[in-house]
Structures are given as C-alpha cells and as structure tokens.
Write a protein that holds these residues in place. Structure first.
Motif, PDB file in Angstrom:
ATOM      1  N   UNK A 257      19.544 141.927  17.335  1.00  0.00           N
ATOM      2  CA  UNK A 257      19.263 142.862  18.422  1.00  0.00           C
ATOM      3  C   UNK A 257      18.729 144.178  17.864  1.00  0.00           C
ATOM      4  N   UNK A 258      17.607 144.677  18.407  1.00  0.00           N
ATOM      5  CA  UNK A 258      17.039 145.937  17.913  1.00  0.00           C
ATOM      6  C   UNK A 258      17.759 147.149  18.492  1.00  0.00           C
ATOM      7  N   UNK A 259      17.698 148.237  17.756  1.00  0.00           N
ATOM      8  CA  UNK A 259      18.178 149.532  18.260  1.00  0.00           C
ATOM      9  C   UNK A 259      17.009 150.211  18.951  1.00  0.00           C
ATOM     10  N   UNK A 260      17.137 150.438  20.249  1.00  0.00           N
ATOM     11  CA  UNK A 260      16.043 150.995  21.035  1.00  0.00           C
ATOM     12  C   UNK A 260      16.280 152.479  21.326  1.00  0.00           C
ATOM     13  N   UNK A 261      15.205 153.191  21.567  1.00  0.00           N
ATOM     14  CA  UNK A 261      15.298 154.603  21.923  1.00  0.00           C
ATOM     15  C   UNK A 261      15.515 154.725  23.429  1.00  0.00           C
ATOM     16  N   UNK A 262      16.720 155.087  23.813  1.00  0.00           N
ATOM     17  CA  UNK A 262      16.998 155.306  25.231  1.00  0.00           C
ATOM     18  C   UNK A 262      16.276 156.550  25.749  1.00  0.00           C
ATOM     19  N   UNK A 263      15.895 157.446  24.827  1.00  0.00           N
ATOM     20  CA  UNK A 263      15.125 158.618  25.250  1.00  0.00           C
ATOM     21  C   UNK A 263      13.789 158.181  25.830  1.00  0.00           C
ATOM     22  N   UNK A 264      13.066 157.357  25.091  1.00  0.00           N
ATOM     23  CA  UNK A 264      11.761 156.916  25.591  1.00  0.00           C
ATOM     24  C   UNK A 264      11.915 156.081  26.851  1.00  0.00           C
ATOM     25  N   UNK A 265      12.934 155.241  26.899  1.00  0.00           N
ATOM     26  CA  UNK A 265      13.129 154.397  28.076  1.00  0.00           C
ATOM     27  C   UNK A 265      13.396 155.248  29.314  1.00  0.00           C
ATOM     28  N   UNK A 266      14.286 156.216  29.187  1.00  0.00           N
ATOM     29  CA  UNK A 266      14.680 157.027  30.335  1.00  0.00           C
ATOM     30  C   UNK A 266      13.730 158.163  30.631  1.00  0.00           C
ATOM     31  N   UNK A 267      13.484 159.017  29.629  1.00  0.00           N
ATOM     32  CA  UNK A 267      12.677 160.215  29.854  1.00  0.00           C
ATOM     33  C   UNK A 267      11.210 159.882  30.142  1.00  0.00           C
ATOM     34  N   UNK A 268      10.733 158.750  29.646  1.00  0.00           N
ATOM     35  CA  UNK A 268       9.353 158.360  29.923  1.00  0.00           C
ATOM     36  C   UNK A 268       9.264 157.403  31.112  1.00  0.00           C
ATOM     37  N   UNK A 269      10.405 157.128  31.715  1.00  0.00           N
ATOM     38  CA  UNK A 269      10.510 156.244  32.878  1.00  0.00           C
ATOM     39  C   UNK A 269       9.742 154.937  32.655  1.00  0.00           C
ATOM     40  N   UNK A 270      10.053 154.293  31.541  1.00  0.00           N
ATOM     41  CA  UNK A 270       9.427 153.016  31.221  1.00  0.00           C
ATOM     42  C   UNK A 270      10.134 151.884  31.950  1.00  0.00           C
ATOM     43  N   UNK A 271       9.413 150.825  32.195  1.00  0.00           N
ATOM     44  CA  UNK A 271      10.003 149.600  32.741  1.00  0.00           C
ATOM     45  C   UNK A 271      10.001 148.559  31.627  1.00  0.00           C
ATOM     46  N   UNK A 272      11.190 148.150  31.219  1.00  0.00           N
ATOM     47  CA  UNK A 272      11.349 147.141  30.175  1.00  0.00           C
ATOM     48  C   UNK A 272      11.674 145.814  30.847  1.00  0.00           C
ATOM     49  N   UNK A 273      10.801 144.833  30.699  1.00  0.00           N
ATOM     50  CA  UNK A 273      10.892 143.580  31.447  1.00  0.00           C
ATOM     51  C   UNK A 273      11.179 142.415  30.503  1.00  0.00           C
ATOM     52  N   UNK A 274      12.123 141.590  30.882  1.00  0.00           N
ATOM     53  CA  UNK A 274      12.359 140.349  30.150  1.00  0.00           C
ATOM     54  C   UNK A 274      11.511 139.230  30.736  1.00  0.00           C
ATOM     55  N   UNK A 275      11.282 138.218  29.935  1.00  0.00           N
ATOM     56  CA  UNK A 275      10.555 137.044  30.419  1.00  0.00           C
ATOM     57  C   UNK A 275      11.150 135.815  29.752  1.00  0.00           C
ATOM     58  N   UNK A 276      11.351 134.764  30.537  1.00  0.00           N
ATOM     59  CA  UNK A 276      12.000 133.557  30.022  1.00  0.00           C
ATOM     60  C   UNK A 276      11.149 132.325  30.303  1.00  0.00           C
ATOM     61  N   UNK A 277      10.528 131.803  29.298  1.00  0.00           N
ATOM     62  CA  UNK A 277       9.807 130.549  29.370  1.00  0.00           C
ATOM     63  C   UNK A 277       8.723 130.541  30.446  1.00  0.00           C
ATOM     64  N   UNK A 278       8.920 129.746  31.505  1.00  0.00           N
ATOM     65  CA  UNK A 278       7.862 129.490  32.487  1.00  0.00           C
ATOM     66  C   UNK A 278       8.438 128.668  33.626  1.00  0.00           C
ATOM     67  N   UNK A 279       7.617 128.504  34.663  1.00  0.00           N
ATOM     68  CA  UNK A 279       7.931 127.565  35.739  1.00  0.00           C
ATOM     69  C   UNK A 279       6.779 126.564  35.852  1.00  0.00           C
TER      70      UNK A 279
END
Length: 333
Positions: A257-279
C-alpha cells in the motif's frame, strides 16, 4: 509449478448452460507473476492459473445459444453470486463474493475448460487467437477509461506503459481524449507505445513528470490520470501534478500500500477512483474496438512459449521485465 494429468471433461456431462472449451492461447498477466511469488494480496493456493485466453468451442449444453461447436471464443473469468447488493445493481465485477479464476478459483491453464455460457464472448471471423487471448486485458482498458467519465477534449496522463497501461492509453485516445501522454522508466515500452499510436511518451528517469507535462500540455495541464505502474512515487506524482479538481483512476495492483498525500487529495479536491476488472459489455466493446482497428495489439505480443514451458515463461518474464510485454502460452506449439 506443478503439472498434472487429469481426466478430460465429457460433452455428455455438460449442464444445460455450460460450454466445453479447447484452450488455444493463454496470456500471462503480471498479477499472476505476483501470485507465483506469493505477493498477490488475494490469491488462494493451490490454484490453476490462466485467465486471459482464447479457445475453440468443443461442445455445448442443451440450452446454449451464444456459441456453437467450432466457434472461436473467449470468456470472462469472474464467478459471482448474483445475490449481493453490488450484483443486484449490475456491478457484479465487485460482487461481495467474487471469485476470479486463476486467483480464488481454478483458471484455464489446461487443455479443456468448462465455463457457463453467460461469460462467453464470440470472436469475430478473422481475429487471431493471440488477439482473442488479449481481449481480457483490453477489457480492463475499456472499463477503467469509462470509470473516468467523458474524456472528450481532456488531456490525459497514463503512468505505466506495460500492456495494461498501453491499452488504457489506447482506449483513452479511442474515447476522444484531446491528448494522451504515457510515462514509464523503459524506453523499449515507450517505443512500443508509439508503435501502437500513442505518440506522446515520457521516460520519467530522464525528465520529471512535472517538466514533461509542461512540455507536452503547456498551460493546459491534464485533467485525468491513470495510475497503472503500481508504484508509490507514480501515484504521488500524478496527485501532485494533475490540475486541481481533476480525476485519477487507480488501475494497478500494488504489492505494498502506498503512502498518499492527503494534502493533495483534499486541498486540490481530487477525485481518486478505483476500478475493478470489467463487465460483459466491456468485453464486447474490447472485441469491437480490436476488430475495428481502433486498438492495436500487434506490437504488444513479445514472446510465446509452449504449454510445457509455462515455468520457463514465468522465469523469462522475471528476467526480462524491461523488454517483455505480452507473453503468450501457445497450446498449438
């Protein structure tokens, strides 16, 4: 790795919706190499590997209508319950009880394989069996790029130019992205990307992502990122460099598991999206895109091995990570 002689399935034993396949090609996935080393977080042992494959239909159950004996096909490796809430709302790719063949259930690394007809996708006439075995990773590209929303008119960065990253970038282009930059640490993989039609490439060992983004996109920046390298520094760079208010889709499987910057996630209002395989629709779209010439697979096939040389193929990938792309097990050899 162990080889075993087992009885072949019999056509007369098929259930009404079962299909008996003669496996022809198997693509080796990086996730299976993780499993081989005991580093995949969701693999149960012992397990038969092989989830990217093409096959010829040997026999079908009484109620099967999607294919007939002699048809070239591929099939999704997902076993789902159909009863949990994600399944009920159509997100069976994240079924609460999901089992993926080659990881939590036995896969297709065998001569004959039985699958249910609802997971079968026919291959169009003229499509090579090699390409049929690459529908599965192509479907990952189809699904993950759809997870980012409308890409039309947006600049995109794909971090990681292995097979999946290459296919993600190709699908981003096919979906109308304004410009797509793919990054990697390997000049060879970036050269293959260019051969596939991904013209903007960056070796991040020679120029930082921030500098490369400025050079390629200028003041426009980029609005969508895809993390396909599975490396902490990669996702941190994407989060740091992407335009504020933008979206990053995490495609890779991380060994740690990576250590992520919560500053960039929150202060830059980023959307971090997961994706799992396909349908299923992603499989069908992948087949259509490949057969329609919008996805170029030819430069991606780097090596092939016989079924008996399965272990040699794994060792080859380990020893040639910088120069191998899609390694195919060819059961006709």
């Amino acid at each position: 790795m162990v080889f075993q002689e087992v009885p072949a399935p019999k056509a007369e034993d098929l259930g009404p919706h079962e299909v008996l396949l003669r496996i022809k090609r198997i693509g080796i996935c990086g996730s299976e190499i993780h499993s081989w080393h005991g580093k995949h977080p969701a693999t149960f042992y012992p397990v038969i590997q092989g989830h990217e494959y093409s096959a010829i239909v040997e026999a079908v159950g009484a109620d099967v209508t999607v294919c007939a004996p002699g048809d070239p096909v591929t099939a999704r490796p997902q076993l789902v319950c159909g009863k949990c809430n994600p399944c009920k709302r159509g997100q069976y790719n994240v079924c609460e009880n999901l089992r993926v063949q080659a990881f939590q259930a036995d896969g297709a690394a065998r001569d004959f394989f039985v699958v249910d007809d609802d997971r079968i996708v026919k291959l169009p006439g003229g499509m090579s069996l090699d390409f049929g075995a690459m529908v599965e990773p192509s479907a990952v590209g189809a699904h993950s790029t759809a997870r980012a929303g409308d890409l039309r008119g947006k600049n995109v960065v794909v971090s990681g130019a292995g097979t999946i990253g290459n296919l993600v970038a190709q699908f981003a282009i096919a979906r109308g992205a304004k410009r797509v930059l793919i990054t990697d640490v390997s000049d060879l993989r970036l050269d293959i990307a260019r051969k596939c039609g991904i013209s903007d490439t960056l070796n991040v060992t020679k120029m930082s992502l921030k500098e490369g983004v400025k050079q390629i996109f200028g003041d426009e920046g980029f609005q969508v990122g895809f993390e396909v390298a599975g490396v902490e520094s990669s996702i941190r760079s994407l989060m740091e460099c992407i335009e504020k208010g933008s979206t990053i889709v995490v495609v890779a499987v991380f060994e740690k598991d990576p250590a992520l910057s919560m500053f960039y996630l929150g202060e830059h209002e980023l959307t971090l999206v997961g994706t799992m395989m396909y349908r299923h629709e992603d499989y069908q779209e992948a087949v259509n895109m490949i057969s329609g010439g919008k996805i170029n697979l030819e430069p991606l096939v780097s090596n092939r091995f016989s079924f008996e040389d399965y272990a040699k193929a794994y060792n080859f990938i380990d020893e040639n990570r910088a120069t191998s792309m899609k390694v195919i097990i060819d059961l006709d050899l």
